[in-house]
Design a protein around this motif. Structure first.
Motif, PDB file in Angstrom:
ATOM      1  N   LYS A  85      -2.834  11.888  12.879  1.00 14.50           N
ATOM      2  CA  LYS A  85      -3.491  10.638  12.484  1.00 14.50           C
ATOM      3  C   LYS A  85      -2.991   9.463  13.326  1.00 14.50           C
ATOM      4  N   SER A  99      -5.319   5.406   4.466  1.00 10.59           N
ATOM      5  CA  SER A  99      -6.735   5.186   4.156  1.00 10.59           C
ATOM      6  C   SER A  99      -7.162   3.771   4.529  1.00 10.59           C
ATOM      7  N   PRO A 101      -1.772   9.480  -2.301  1.00 10.84           N
ATOM      8  CA  PRO A 101      -2.785   9.966  -1.361  1.00 10.84           C
ATOM      9  C   PRO A 101      -4.136  10.132  -2.053  1.00 10.84           C
ATOM     10  N   GLY A 102      -5.192   9.779  -1.359  1.00 10.27           N
ATOM     11  CA  GLY A 102      -6.536   9.834  -1.935  1.00 10.27           C
ATOM     12  C   GLY A 102      -6.992   8.514  -2.502  1.00 10.27           C
ATOM     13  N   SER A 103      -6.036   7.625  -2.808  1.00 13.99           N
ATOM     14  CA  SER A 103      -6.385   6.305  -3.314  1.00 13.99           C
ATOM     15  C   SER A 103      -6.906   5.445  -2.173  1.00 13.99           C
ATOM     16  N   PRO A 104      -7.886   4.558  -2.434  1.00 15.79           N
ATOM     17  CA  PRO A 104      -8.358   3.661  -1.382  1.00 15.79           C
ATOM     18  C   PRO A 104      -7.282   2.690  -0.905  1.00 15.79           C
ATOM     19  N   ASP A 139       1.800  13.507   9.628  1.00 16.92           N
ATOM     20  CA  ASP A 139       1.030  12.305   9.982  1.00 16.92           C
ATOM     21  C   ASP A 139       0.807  12.167  11.486  1.00 16.92           C
ATOM     22  N   ASP A 199      -7.521   3.707   8.370  1.00 17.59           N
ATOM     23  CA  ASP A 199      -8.747   4.404   8.775  1.00 17.59           C
ATOM     24  C   ASP A 199      -9.985   3.559   8.485  1.00 17.59           C
ATOM     25  N   SER A 200     -10.023   2.954   7.304  1.00 15.15           N
ATOM     26  CA  SER A 200     -11.192   2.171   6.905  1.00 15.15           C
ATOM     27  C   SER A 200     -11.386   0.956   7.807  1.00 15.15           C
ATOM     28  N   PHE A 205      -4.163   3.741  -0.436  1.00 17.81           N
ATOM     29  CA  PHE A 205      -3.200   4.544   0.312  1.00 17.81           C
ATOM     30  C   PHE A 205      -3.160   4.026   1.743  1.00 17.81           C
ATOM     31  N   TYR A 213       0.804  -1.216   0.000  1.00 18.64           N
ATOM     32  CA  TYR A 213       0.000   0.000   0.000  1.00 18.64           C
ATOM     33  C   TYR A 213       0.839   1.269   0.000  1.00 18.64           C
TER      34      TYR A 213
END
Length: 365
Positions: A129, A98, A90-93, A126, A101-102, A95, A85
Motif C-alpha cells: 500500500k 482508508s 480496519p474497515g472503518s472509513p 502495509d 486511499d480515499s 481507518f 485516525y
C-alpha cells in the motif's frame, strides 16, 4: 465647526465626526452579504490549504457548491497518523489507510508539491500500500516528500527502487525506512535531506553526495553504520547529526567547505572532528549517558571546543554543560572558577580579544 462647500454655502459638519475630517476621505462601503472568501482565486485558497491538515481541507467541501470540488485540486497532501485516525479499526472509513486511499483517489490536480506521511504505524503487510502511495507521489512530480513511519515491532519499510532515481525531489525526509546500500542515487535537484533511524555505511554516504550535486543540508538522527563522514561537496552548507545510533562512533568528520554544524541529541561520545575549517557557526547541545564512568562527555566537549576555537559563533545548550558526577569524581572536578581563569593568563587574553557577545538563555542556566 463649519466648512464652506464648493458653491460657497456654509454647511456644518456632523458633530463628533472626526474620522472623515480629511478632505477627500470617504467612509468604508457597507459589507455585502457576499462570501468574500469563496470569491478568492483558487491559488490563494490552495495556499490556505497548505497550512491545514488534510482532514480539515476535506471538510471545506461542505461549505458551499463553490468549495465542494476545490480541495481535490490541492497541491499539498499532509497525512498524519496522530490526527485521530490511527485508533479506528480496519474497515472503518476513519481507518488511516482508508483515509489516504480515499483522498488520493479524488485528487485531480496533475502535480503535487508536498506529500507527507507521518506517524503511520507501519507493519510489513502495509508495504504494497505504501508503495502505491509513493507511486502516486512520483507520478504527480512531488518536490517535498516526507515518509516518517512509526513502528512498534521494529519492522522497517524498504524504500522502493523507483525512488532512488526520482529526479524531481527537492526535499526528502525518511524515518524508520531501510535503504538498499548498493543502490545508485540520482537526486539532481535535492537540496534538503533528513534520515532518521536507518542503517547506513560510509560508502552509501558517499553515494548520496555523488548523486545529490546541489545538496545543501543533511540531517541524520540515530543512524548506524557510519564511521567516517567525508564531505568534499562545495554545496553542502549544513550538517546536523542528531544522536548517533547506539554503539556507533564517527571517528572522523572531514568537511572543509561546511558552514554550519549542529551536534545535538545523545550518544555522541565517539564523535570526532577532523577538518571543518570553513565553519562560521556551530551548535553544541548534546549529552552523554550519566552512567559513563570515563567522563566521555567532558572529553568530547573539550575536543569540540578545541577544534571549533576559530568559529565566530558557537551556541552551547544546557545538556553539554551539565554532567552528573559520581561521588568519587566530585573532588576531581571541583574547582574555583575565578581562580581557574585568573591562573591562566592566556584564557583572559583570548576572551578580551575575541569574545564579543555572551547570551545565557533559560532559567536552567
Amino acid at each position: 465647526m463649519v466648512a464652506p462647500s464648493v458653491h460657497g454655502v456654509i454647511r456644518r459638519k456632523p458633530f463628533g465626526d472626526r474620522r472623515n475630517c480629511t478632505e477627500g476621505s470617504r467612509p468604508p462601503p457597507p459589507l455585502s452579504g457576499r462570501d468574500l472568501i469563496s470569491a478568492l482565486p483558487d491559488a490563494v485558497i490552495h495556499h490556505f490549504f497548505s497550512f491545514l491538515p488534510i482532514r480539515d481541507v476535506v471538510k471545506t467541501s461542505v461549505l458551499s457548491k463553490r468549495w465542494r470540488p476545490t480541495w481535490t485540486n490541492t497541491t499539498d497532501l499532509v497525512f498524519d497518523g496522530f490526527d485521530g485516525y490511527f485508533e479506528a479499526p480496519p474497515g472503518s472509513p476513519l481507518f488511516f489507510p482508508s483515509i489516504v486511499d480515499s483522498v488520493l483517489s479524488q485528487c485531480t490536480f496533475p502535480t503535487v508539491k508536498k506529500f507527507h506521511l507521518t506517524h503511520f504505524n507501519y507493519d510489513e503487510a502495509d508495504r504494497p500500500k505504501i508503495d502505491l502511495w509513493l507511486q502516486f507521489a512520483v507520478r504527480r512530480s512531488v518536490e517535498d516528500l516526507h515518509l516518517r513511519l512509526s513502528n512498534w515491532s521494529w519492522s522497517f519499510y524498504i524504500l522502493p527502487e523507483f525512488l532512488y532515481c526520482f529526479s524531481r525531489l527537492v526535499r526528502l525526509a525518511v524515518g524508520m525506512c531501510c535503504f538498499s546500500l548498493g543502490a545508485t542515487i540520482r537526486w539532481p535537484c535535492l537540496k534538503v535531506l533528513s534520515i532518521e533511524d536507518a542503517e547506513l555505511s560510509d560508502d552509501f554516504l558517499k553515494r548520496i553526495f555523488r548523486g545529490c550535486p546541489v545538496l545543501e543540508s543533511l540531517a541524520s538522527s540515530r543512524c548506524r553504520g557510519v564511521n567516517n563522514i567525508i564531505i568534499d561537496s562545495l554545496c553542502l552548507k549544513e550538517l546536523v547529526p542528531v544522536g548517533l545510533g547506539f554503539g556507533s562512533y564517527v571517528e572522523k568528520l572531514r568537511a572543509p567547505h561546511l558552514l554550519s554544524l549542529r551536534v545535538i541529541g545523545v550518544n555522541h561520545a565517539g564523535f570526532r572532528l577532523d577538518d571543518v575549517s570553513s565553519l562560521v557557526e556551530a551548535e553544541l547541545d548534546f549529552s552523554v549517558e550519566s552512567w559513563d564512568p570515563n567522563s566521555k562527555g567532558r572529553d568530547l566537549l573539550k575536543h569540540l571546543l578545541e577544534k571549533l576555537r576559530g568559529v565566530p559563533t558557537i551556541t552551547t545548550g544546557g545538556w553539554c554543560l551539565q554532567f552528573e558526577l559520581r561521588q568519587e569524581s566530585e573532588e576531581r572536578f571541583n574547582f574555583d572558577e575565578e581562580d581557574f581563569l585568573c591562573s591562566r593568563k592566556g584564557n583572559i587574553e583570548c576572551l578580551v580579544k575575541h569574545l564579543k557577545r555572551v547570551e545565557i538563555v533559560g532559567i536552567e542556566a
